[in-house]
Design an enzyme around this catalytic site. Sequence first.
Site, PDB file in Angstrom:
ATOM      1  N   LYS A   1      -2.782   5.936  -4.647  1.00  0.00           N
ATOM      2  CA  LYS A   1      -3.952   6.794  -4.372  1.00  0.00           C
ATOM      3  C   LYS A   1      -3.883   8.134  -5.093  1.00  0.00           C
ATOM      4  O   LYS A   1      -2.797   8.642  -5.376  1.00  0.00           O
ATOM      5  CB  LYS A   1      -4.050   7.038  -2.866  1.00  0.00           C
TER       6      LYS A   1
ATOM      7  N   HIS B   1      -7.849   9.153  -2.227  1.00  0.00           N
ATOM      8  CA  HIS B   1      -7.226   9.088  -0.890  1.00  0.00           C
ATOM      9  C   HIS B   1      -8.157   9.591   0.208  1.00  0.00           C
ATOM     10  O   HIS B   1      -8.139   9.090   1.330  1.00  0.00           O
ATOM     11  CB  HIS B   1      -5.908   9.885  -0.884  1.00  0.00           C
TER      12      HIS B   1
ATOM     13  N   TYR C   1       3.127   9.735   0.435  1.00  0.00           N
ATOM     14  CA  TYR C   1       4.164   9.132   1.292  1.00  0.00           C
ATOM     15  C   TYR C   1       5.566   9.405   0.731  1.00  0.00           C
ATOM     16  O   TYR C   1       6.559   9.077   1.362  1.00  0.00           O
ATOM     17  CB  TYR C   1       3.940   7.618   1.446  1.00  0.00           C
TER      18      TYR C   1
ATOM     19  N   ASP D   1       0.852  -1.188   0.000  1.00  0.00           N
ATOM     20  CA  ASP D   1       0.000   0.000   0.000  1.00  0.00           C
ATOM     21  C   ASP D   1       0.888   1.239   0.000  1.00  0.00           C
ATOM     22  O   ASP D   1       1.716   1.412   0.895  1.00  0.00           O
ATOM     23  CB  ASP D   1      -0.895   0.023   1.250  1.00  0.00           C
TER      24      ASP D   1
END
Length: 330
Positions: free
Chosen positions: A81, A114, A52, A47
């Site tokens: 996302k 997201h 990130y 994921d």
Amino acid sequence: MAPNIPFLTLNDGNKMPVIGIGTWQASDEEVETAIDAALEAGYRHIDTAPRYRNEKAIGRVLRRWLDSGKVKREELFIVTKLPLNANAPSDVEPIIKKSLADLQLDYVDMFLIHSPFTLIASEDGGVKKDEQGLMIPDLRTNHAATWVEMEKLVPNGLARSIGISNFDQEQVGRLLKTAKIRPATNQIEHHVYLQQRELVDFCKAEGVAITAYSPLGSKGLAKLNASVGIARDLPDLMDIPVVKEIAAAHGKTPAQVLLRWVIDTGVIAIPKSSSPERLRQNFDIFDFKLTEEEIAKLLKLDQNFRICDMALLRGVERHPEFRFKNEFTQ
Ligand SMILES: NC(=O)c1ccc[n+]([C@@H]2O[C@H](COP(=O)([O-])OP(=O)(O)OC[C@H]3O[C@@H](n4cnc5c(N)ncnc54)[C@H](OP(=O)(O)O)[C@@H]3O)[C@@H](O)[C@H]2O)c1
């Protein structure tokens, strides 16, 4: 798909491994070590998200594994996302193409919106702040319009499944009214202290699988909060006496019990760890099962305690689609 990983069959027929590795709050160096160790340990579900900031590093590891033939593309389940600062319909295709380039892939297995709440992007790709230092909500958010573009990714071959994240029951229900392709999953915070039973049951009844983020209580968040001056006591789920007792009864760790509970209740778990030892531990959960009595005890722990309250996004609470309670909401 590696034969030994249990999976859930999604509403579009695709199979999603019930355990994946999360990658939030992992630097490039940490994530490269972690993804390498995770693939060695048997994980096939990863994921990630542009937010990130480590998709390029993940892509480097994936490329090495794919080029060496140690894993086949169809054995992997890669999730990324659509970020909350690029959520307009016109963002969908360029954003997924950027992630695919960074991940060095031709398609992802799951592409998620997201969050239902969105923020205005700054020129440098971050989030724009107003004169008080608050993030500026993007009031143009239109889930139905963005979803139309998400749906095009499936026939275009850029995403095998599409889904949502952080949507509440009303938001899921509203999307389902116009969706031609139903969201395959709703990725939400879900653990023994925040079970969101009504939302979970509603999604399951509508054929929308639940993916549990922060299944171990997101231990790293306290440090991140502190780094921006948010003082908030967060619970340690691995220190809950009932969880520790059940762990001792099975000769397992509290983390393994927390993850087994997620999976035994029909939910997919994506624990993050940058430690090869802990991520192996988190995957080593298929040699035991909780009893009905133990599951019932864990169900009773619910405190409606949201750990990822998005206080880090100060200002987002002014967005009409922001439904979480945090220290900044009235
Ligand atoms: N959609 C969203 O809005 C959203 C929000 C949050 C998270 N997510 C996704 O969900 C993933 C998981 O959530 P999360 O990262 O918030 O939290 P989490 O997986 O509940 O917890 C991760 C934390 O627990 C520690 N940990 C992991 N395994 C452990 C073990 N066996 N024993 C003790 N400590 C352990 C990790 O430290 P070490 O790394 O040092 O092991 C890390 O600090 C994220 O990484 C991300 O991919 C999505």
